[in-house]
Design a protein around this motif. Sequence first.
Motif, PDB file in Angstrom:
ATOM      1  N   TYR A 164       0.844  -1.194   0.000  1.00 58.29           N
ATOM      2  CA  TYR A 164       0.000   0.000   0.000  1.00 58.29           C
ATOM      3  C   TYR A 164       0.886   1.252   0.000  1.00 58.29           C
ATOM      4  O   TYR A 164       1.882   1.314   0.728  1.00 58.29           O
ATOM      5  CB  TYR A 164      -0.881  -0.006   1.254  1.00 58.29           C
ATOM      6  N   GLY A 176      -8.360  -0.115  12.426  1.00 57.28           N
ATOM      7  CA  GLY A 176      -8.693   0.586  11.189  1.00 57.28           C
ATOM      8  C   GLY A 176      -9.686  -0.278  10.425  1.00 57.28           C
ATOM      9  O   GLY A 176      -9.777  -1.499  10.653  1.00 57.28           O
ATOM     10  N   SER A 177     -10.456   0.349   9.522  1.00 63.86           N
ATOM     11  CA  SER A 177     -11.340  -0.502   8.719  1.00 63.86           C
ATOM     12  C   SER A 177     -10.515  -1.363   7.770  1.00 63.86           C
ATOM     13  O   SER A 177     -10.981  -2.395   7.292  1.00 63.86           O
ATOM     14  CB  SER A 177     -12.411   0.304   7.985  1.00 63.86           C
ATOM     15  N   TYR A 199      -8.319  -3.206  -1.735  1.00 64.97           N
ATOM     16  CA  TYR A 199      -9.084  -4.391  -2.161  1.00 64.97           C
ATOM     17  C   TYR A 199      -8.191  -5.388  -2.902  1.00 64.97           C
ATOM     18  O   TYR A 199      -8.339  -6.594  -2.755  1.00 64.97           O
ATOM     19  CB  TYR A 199     -10.278  -4.005  -3.048  1.00 64.97           C
ATOM     20  N   ALA A 234     -16.786   0.645  -2.416  1.00 63.19           N
ATOM     21  CA  ALA A 234     -16.578   1.817  -1.551  1.00 63.19           C
ATOM     22  C   ALA A 234     -17.588   2.869  -1.985  1.00 63.19           C
ATOM     23  O   ALA A 234     -17.658   3.230  -3.155  1.00 63.19           O
ATOM     24  CB  ALA A 234     -15.165   2.355  -1.687  1.00 63.19           C
ATOM     25  N   ALA A 276     -16.102   4.290   4.496  1.00 63.32           N
ATOM     26  CA  ALA A 276     -15.096   5.089   5.215  1.00 63.32           C
ATOM     27  C   ALA A 276     -15.450   6.580   5.176  1.00 63.32           C
ATOM     28  O   ALA A 276     -15.115   7.330   6.095  1.00 63.32           O
ATOM     29  CB  ALA A 276     -13.712   4.854   4.620  1.00 63.32           C
ATOM     30  N   THR A 318     -15.175   3.896   9.704  1.00 65.26           N
ATOM     31  CA  THR A 318     -13.894   4.195  10.333  1.00 65.26           C
ATOM     32  C   THR A 318     -13.963   5.440  11.212  1.00 65.26           C
ATOM     33  O   THR A 318     -14.804   6.321  10.980  1.00 65.26           O
ATOM     34  CB  THR A 318     -12.799   4.385   9.255  1.00 65.26           C
ATOM     35  N   LYS A 336     -11.583   9.230   9.454  1.00 61.88           N
ATOM     36  CA  LYS A 336     -11.894  10.333   8.534  1.00 61.88           C
ATOM     37  C   LYS A 336     -12.652  11.437   9.267  1.00 61.88           C
ATOM     38  O   LYS A 336     -12.054  12.318   9.835  1.00 61.88           O
ATOM     39  CB  LYS A 336     -12.645   9.785   7.319  1.00 61.88           C
ATOM     40  N   ARG A 357      -6.146   4.292  14.679  1.00 60.68           N
ATOM     41  CA  ARG A 357      -6.404   3.050  13.943  1.00 60.68           C
ATOM     42  C   ARG A 357      -7.632   2.306  14.471  1.00 60.68           C
ATOM     43  O   ARG A 357      -7.520   1.235  15.079  1.00 60.68           O
ATOM     44  CB  ARG A 357      -5.172   2.105  13.959  1.00 60.68           C
TER      45      ARG A 357
END
Length: 373
Positions: free
Chosen positions: A23, A94-95, A123, A163, A196, A224, A227, A235
């Motif tokens: 990531y 975290g999500s 994903y 999402a 999110a 989450t 945001k 987290r």
Amino acid sequence: MADVHDISVRPRPKDWILGIHAYVPGKSTGADGRALIKLSANENPLGSSPLAIAARGAAAGDPSRYPDPDSNALRHGLATLHGLPVDRIVMGTGSDELLNLAAQAFAGPGDEVLYVRFGFSVYDIAARRCGATPVVAPDRDFGTDVDALLACVTERTRVVFLANPNNPTGSYIGRAEVARLHAGLRPDILLVIDQAYGEYVEQGEDDGAFDLAAETANVLVTRTFSKIYGLAGERIGWATGDAALVDMLNRIRGPFNISLTGQSTALAALQDQAFVAASRDHNLAERARFVAALNAMGNHGVRPLPSKANFVLIEFSGKLTAEAAYLGLMDNGYITRWLPGQGLPQCLRITIGTAAQMDDIAAALRQMAEAAK
Ligand SMILES: Cc1ncc(COP(=O)(O)O)c(C=O)c1O
């Protein structure tokens, strides 16, 4: 007897792990290491609720002891706020953790995990981590195309990620489209609706995800605290769905996955819905002003895509390229998100910051676009 010092022999990672690209987080410094104003990670420009900061500062317990493994007080707080049964709520580090666990619990080698092109980058990682095959459906003008998603379903599809709003595009589909997507999926396919940015959507607008999670056996909704609650550093994410889905995630999540301070900070944040409302209002107003300023720039090929989230994806098709705009904004002290690695080299994602920051950025973009040859 094997030579224990032979360093040419190593543990061999699974092939599917080798296929993962780590990531890429939003940056906070320029190439020269200079600290920049960070509008690259969709964090809350208003910071966090003062109640949350106070709760975090007050020693919330004895750090030599493990936290509540089930985050009971926090889950009760969420249950009350959202009108949900507490046993249908599971917490995650975290999500992100929950997205990964959802894929891991329901997909594996030989299975497919489906999402739309330009979907959230985790994903792909979530699919590969468990050895499943990521399948990417075509987008419609950067947004979710329900028909395209449904056309990509095969007998091997196990999990679909949506999402809504989506990152990095900001796109959103309404209740009827979400319902149509769900209705088109076999009941043995898990639909994960990643919200999110759900709290940023205008009040009164609702994609129906919570209703589907309450009424069906195959919908999981993730949310989450990173945001709108401004607690990205703690987290903390959560998910709701059928009790059997929640049970599966509880089996494989980290047993103490929310820290002591995280649990009390998030609970205090929940109790400050005025901060959430102020964050939503700020975002709606500043996003509208920013988009209007970009649209008023004239014909420079600078197109803000419609966004329901706390950022705007801008497509550059004129003389000013996304890369030049990214570098130019860096010279002006701002780090934004240029996305060549996600197949969007022509796009820049900019988090909505303070009013002054957005004025500054709009002015810088206008100047760069007018000067571009
Ligand atoms: C669409 C989407 N889902 C999930 C996440 C994960 O957020 P967190 O792990 O901080 O809860 C993000 C973060 O950027 C996101 O953009």
